[in-house]
Design an enzyme around this catalytic site. Structure first.
Site, short mmCIF file in Angstrom:
data_model
loop_
_atom_site.label_atom_id
_atom_site.label_comp_id
_atom_site.label_asym_id
_atom_site.label_seq_id
_atom_site.Cartn_x
_atom_site.Cartn_y
_atom_site.Cartn_z
N ARG A 27 0.80 -1.09 0.01
CA ARG A 27 0.03 0.01 -0.01
C ARG A 27 0.96 1.16 -0.16
O ARG A 27 0.16 2.39 -0.23
CB ARG A 27 -0.92 0.11 1.08
CG ARG A 27 -2.01 -1.08 1.24
CD ARG A 27 -2.78 -1.00 2.50
NE ARG A 27 -3.72 0.08 2.62
CZ ARG A 27 -4.75 0.26 2.04
NH1 ARG A 27 -5.26 -0.69 1.57
NH2 ARG A 27 -5.48 1.42 2.40
N ASN A 105 -7.00 5.57 8.56
CA ASN A 105 -6.64 5.49 7.19
C ASN A 105 -7.76 6.23 6.39
O ASN A 105 -8.99 5.96 6.55
CB ASN A 105 -6.73 4.13 6.56
CG ASN A 105 -6.86 3.89 4.96
OD1 ASN A 105 -6.26 4.89 4.57
ND2 ASN A 105 -7.50 3.07 4.38
N GLY A 106 -7.30 7.50 5.99
CA GLY A 106 -8.45 8.39 5.41
C GLY A 106 -7.96 9.71 5.71
O GLY A 106 -6.96 10.25 6.19
N GLU A 495 5.74 5.18 -14.18
CA GLU A 495 5.80 4.83 -12.93
C GLU A 495 7.06 4.28 -12.38
O GLU A 495 7.23 4.49 -11.15
CB GLU A 495 4.36 3.75 -12.85
CG GLU A 495 3.14 4.43 -12.91
CD GLU A 495 2.13 3.46 -12.66
OE1 GLU A 495 1.90 2.43 -13.38
OE2 GLU A 495 1.24 3.50 -11.66
N HIS A 511 0.15 17.57 -35.00
CA HIS A 511 -0.51 18.92 -34.24
C HIS A 511 0.39 19.44 -33.16
O HIS A 511 -0.34 20.24 -32.39
CB HIS A 511 -1.96 18.57 -33.83
CG HIS A 511 -2.78 18.15 -35.04
ND1 HIS A 511 -3.25 19.20 -36.11
CD2 HIS A 511 -3.19 16.99 -35.56
CE1 HIS A 511 -3.75 18.51 -36.93
NE2 HIS A 511 -4.16 17.03 -36.76
N LYS A 610 -0.48 1.81 -3.85
CA LYS A 610 -1.29 0.86 -4.91
C LYS A 610 -2.46 1.07 -4.60
O LYS A 610 -3.20 1.11 -5.82
CB LYS A 610 -1.01 -0.57 -4.17
CG LYS A 610 -1.69 -1.73 -4.67
CD LYS A 610 -1.14 -1.91 -6.07
CE LYS A 610 -1.92 -3.09 -6.85
NZ LYS A 610 -1.70 -2.91 -8.40
C1 AGP Z 1 -1.49 1.75 -12.06
O1 AGP Z 1 -0.13 1.07 -12.62
C2 AGP Z 1 -1.57 2.82 -11.15
N1 AGP Z 1 -0.86 2.21 -9.78
C3 AGP Z 1 -2.73 3.64 -10.91
O2 AGP Z 1 -2.82 4.27 -12.10
C4 AGP Z 1 -3.91 2.79 -10.74
O3 AGP Z 1 -4.46 2.15 -11.75
C5 AGP Z 1 -5.02 3.82 -10.16
O4 AGP Z 1 -4.63 4.52 -9.04
C6 AGP Z 1 -6.47 3.07 -10.06
O5 AGP Z 1 -6.48 2.41 -9.01
P1 AGP Z 1 -7.86 1.40 -8.95
O6 AGP Z 1 -7.66 0.39 -10.36
O7 AGP Z 1 -7.33 0.31 -7.79
O8 AGP Z 1 -8.91 2.33 -8.87
#
Ligand code: AGP
Length: 615
Positions: A27, A105-106, A495, A511, A610
């Protein structure tokens, strides 16, 4: 994003807490901490704020508790939002008396206002976090003589925002009190101990039975069991759910990292996602649905909301749904959707796409869609996640746990699931005959085998990445469904390797972006055989004329389009709308090798989490 674990029921809890936190590493975190209670009315806190070494530091410090008789404990990994990644900001947070501690968390959105009021009333704060506000609010309530449980019930109404938190107090050290609102929180038990956690992996090997909580639940957990209360304070139920993930499936299984393991798991993940979804009648089954086919027949527009890689999967779905159903499809980045007055009504189907099912932007978009009266479907990977429970229907990607921060297997599984949804809608709309659906479905179930062919090019793609490893700019171009693939290829490279990379519709180069092309740039062109093949070949000529390096992703028979010094990565030719499932794989592998060549940590890229459960 922050990870939470809590344990009651005695035993060597300190290790259980740190082990659980280890499994939440994916996470993302920049500090970590635990609080435990000991018989005799003692509370001990240990924290570390040493970036990715925080957990190792915490593990070694907590060794001193190895033989201690601990009543209960809470643990937290923090991904900084309010206040920097410092030791004072690391959770758990005490109240003034240091008899009560909280992990969260939040975000408490009104924390500044509440903090000001608490300071005026004499509370002193030791951190910049919003979480510490919770500790002091609970302290204030408990000072009126009520229990921690009652205090949480009252204080939760004073806080705004999406959050889940766990509180522990010396007044009843064998009890944990949790609160959940639009941030993940589950319960588990092994018969002797009870657990609270933000995610399944935290307690996967410690609990045998798992439970969901509804939003706005307050839960009291002791060794004797659990009591759950709804927002109005009345007793509520929790829902048991089955976890069929093994701990082994959450481990690396011999691969050097989770990302490579997950890239190789794509054929299996896609097979599982597609398995058994087509009935002999041509009907495609959703997992949990309260939307009837009659209701779907009344739909006149589809709106897809998602973030990041999930958005790119949604983009592929737009092409497929429009082509197969003739219905208009709008696509929005989730964080834009809710603030721009989207044109949505009860005849709109809103599809929320999310690996985690917890991404706050997408969850909020889903809430907004429901408020606007839309029919809603969640396409997500985590069973029982917040989106899965909020949406009217769910279509699960059965990709298994994905630990690498960069999404790979869940992306191809999402595309597979969304193509199934497109086929379902086309049948309901009467745009495709059952035998046409059958044909496409059977082409779809052949795709995992095609992905296996691409995976065999692992070493070749590494050699191509090696050739261009010193280049400093990468442009991915594609047309039609090749465009979202190009965007995804660029996102993967950014990333995990931190190299500047952009994806463009190939026709858009002239363009503006073409001005960036010179002999230092590398252009990766998606050139599968479609009716736009000749156009992409022309775009490659434009690139070549600017002296940029060219890598072509194309099908057998197209090798001749490359010139000396250029590279051709062959992918099997498939139905044009299914091609993203195959064509994205070499781009994932390219990004992976480039990051490894640069010595980067592919599983835990800097600055990323994540699951993004803050706005
Ligand atoms: C993907 O490689 C990324 N870690 C990120 O763009 C991810 O797809 C995005 O945060 C959405 O996450 P989710 O699919 O859990 O909603």
């Amino acid at each position: 994003m922050c990870g939470i674990i809590g344990v009651v029921g005695g035993g060597s809890l300190a290790k259980q807490l740190t082990d659980g936190l280890r499994r939440l590493e994916y996470r993302g975190y920049d500090s970590a901490g635990i609080v435990i209670t000991l018989p005799g009315g003692e509370m001990q806190r240990m924290r570390a704020a040493n970036g990715k070494n925080s957990l190792a530091d915490l593990e070694s410090e907590s060794q001193s508790l190895a033989s201690a008789d601990i009543l209960s404990g809470i643990g937290h990994t923090r991904w900084a939002t309010h206040g920097g990644p410092t030791l004072p900001n690391a959770h758990p947070h005490y109240d003034c008396s240091e008899r009560l501690a909280v992990i969260q968390n939040g975000i408490v959105e009104n924390f500044a206002e509440l903090k000001g009021q608490l300071i005026e009333r004499g509370h002193s704060f030791t951190s910049e976090t919003d979480t510490e506000v919770i500790s002091h609010l609970l302290e204030e309530e408990m000072n009126t003589g009520i229990t921690l449980l009652e205090a949480v019930k009252i204080a939760s109404h004073r806080m705004r925002g999406a959050m889940s938190f766990v509180a522990i107090s010396l007044d009843a050290p064998g009890v944990l009190i949790g609160f959940k609102r639009m941030a993940p929180m589950i319960l588990g038990t092994n018969g002797k101990q009870w657990f609270i956690a933000s995610d399944i992996p935290a307690i996967l090997d410690q609990a045998s039975t798992f439970y969901h909580l509804e939003d706005d639940s307050v839960v009291s957990v002791s060794k004797d069991g659990v009591e759950v209360f709804a927002e109005d304070g009345t007793r509520a139920e929790m829902t048991e759910f089955i976890v069929d993930w093994t701990l082994e499936s959450a481990e690396k299984a011999g691969f050097e990292d989770f990302m490579s393991k997950e890239i190789f798991e794509q054929p299996a993940a896609l097979r599982d996602t597609l398995a058994g979804r087509l009935r002999s009648s041509g009907e495609i089954e959703l997992d949990e649905t309260s939307i009837s086919n009659d209701a779907l027949a009344r739909i006149n527009k589809v709106f897809i909301v998602a973030c990041g890689t999930s958005y790119h999967a949604g983009m592929v779905a737009k092409y497929a749904i429009e082509h197969w159903t003739k219905m208009p499809v709008e696509l929005d980045i989730s964080s834009e959707f809710r603030y721009r007055d989207p044109v949505v009504d009860e005849r709109t189907l809103v599809v929320a796409v999310s690996q985690s099912g917890e991404t706050l932007d997408t969850l909020a978009a889903l809430h907004e869609a429901k408020n606007l009266g839309a029919q809603t479907i969640a396409v997500c990977n985590v069973v029982g996640s917040s989106m899965a429970r909020l949406a009217d229907s769910v279509l699960y990607t059965r990709a298994g746990p994905e630990v690498g921060v960069a999404a790979t297997k869940t992306h191809t599984a999402q595309i597979g699931a969304l193509l199934l949804l497109a086929l379902k809608l086309s049948r309901i709309k009467g745009q495709l005959y059952p035998n046409e659906i059958d044909d496409i479905y059977h082409e779809l179930v052949e795709i995992p085998g095609k992905i296996e062919e691409v995976l065999e090019k692992w070493d070749f793609i590494r050699s191509v990445a090696q050739v261009f490893s010193e280049r400093d700019r990468f442009y991915f171009i594609g047309r039609h469904v090749g465009f979202p693939v190009a965007l995804e290829g660029a996102l993967k490279l950014k990333e995990i390797s931190y190299l500047p990379a952009e994806g463009y519709p190939a026709g858009e180069l002239k363009h503006g972006p073409i001005a960036m092309l010179d002999k230092n740039a590398v252009v990766i062109a998606m050139a599968s055989k479609t009716r736009l093949f000749e156009k992409i070949v022309s775009n490659i000529e434009e690139v070549r004329a600017r002296d940029s390096a060219v890598i072509v992703i194309g099908n057998h028979g197209s090798e001749s389009i490359i010139k000396e010094g250029e590279y051709f990565i062959e992918v099997p030719q498939v139905h044009p709308l299914l091609a993203p499932l195959v064509d994205v794989v070499p781009l994932q592998i390219f990004a992976y090798h480039m990051a490894r060549i640069h010595g980067e940590d592919v599983d835990r890229p800097r600055n990323l989490a994540k699951t993004v459960t803050v706005e």
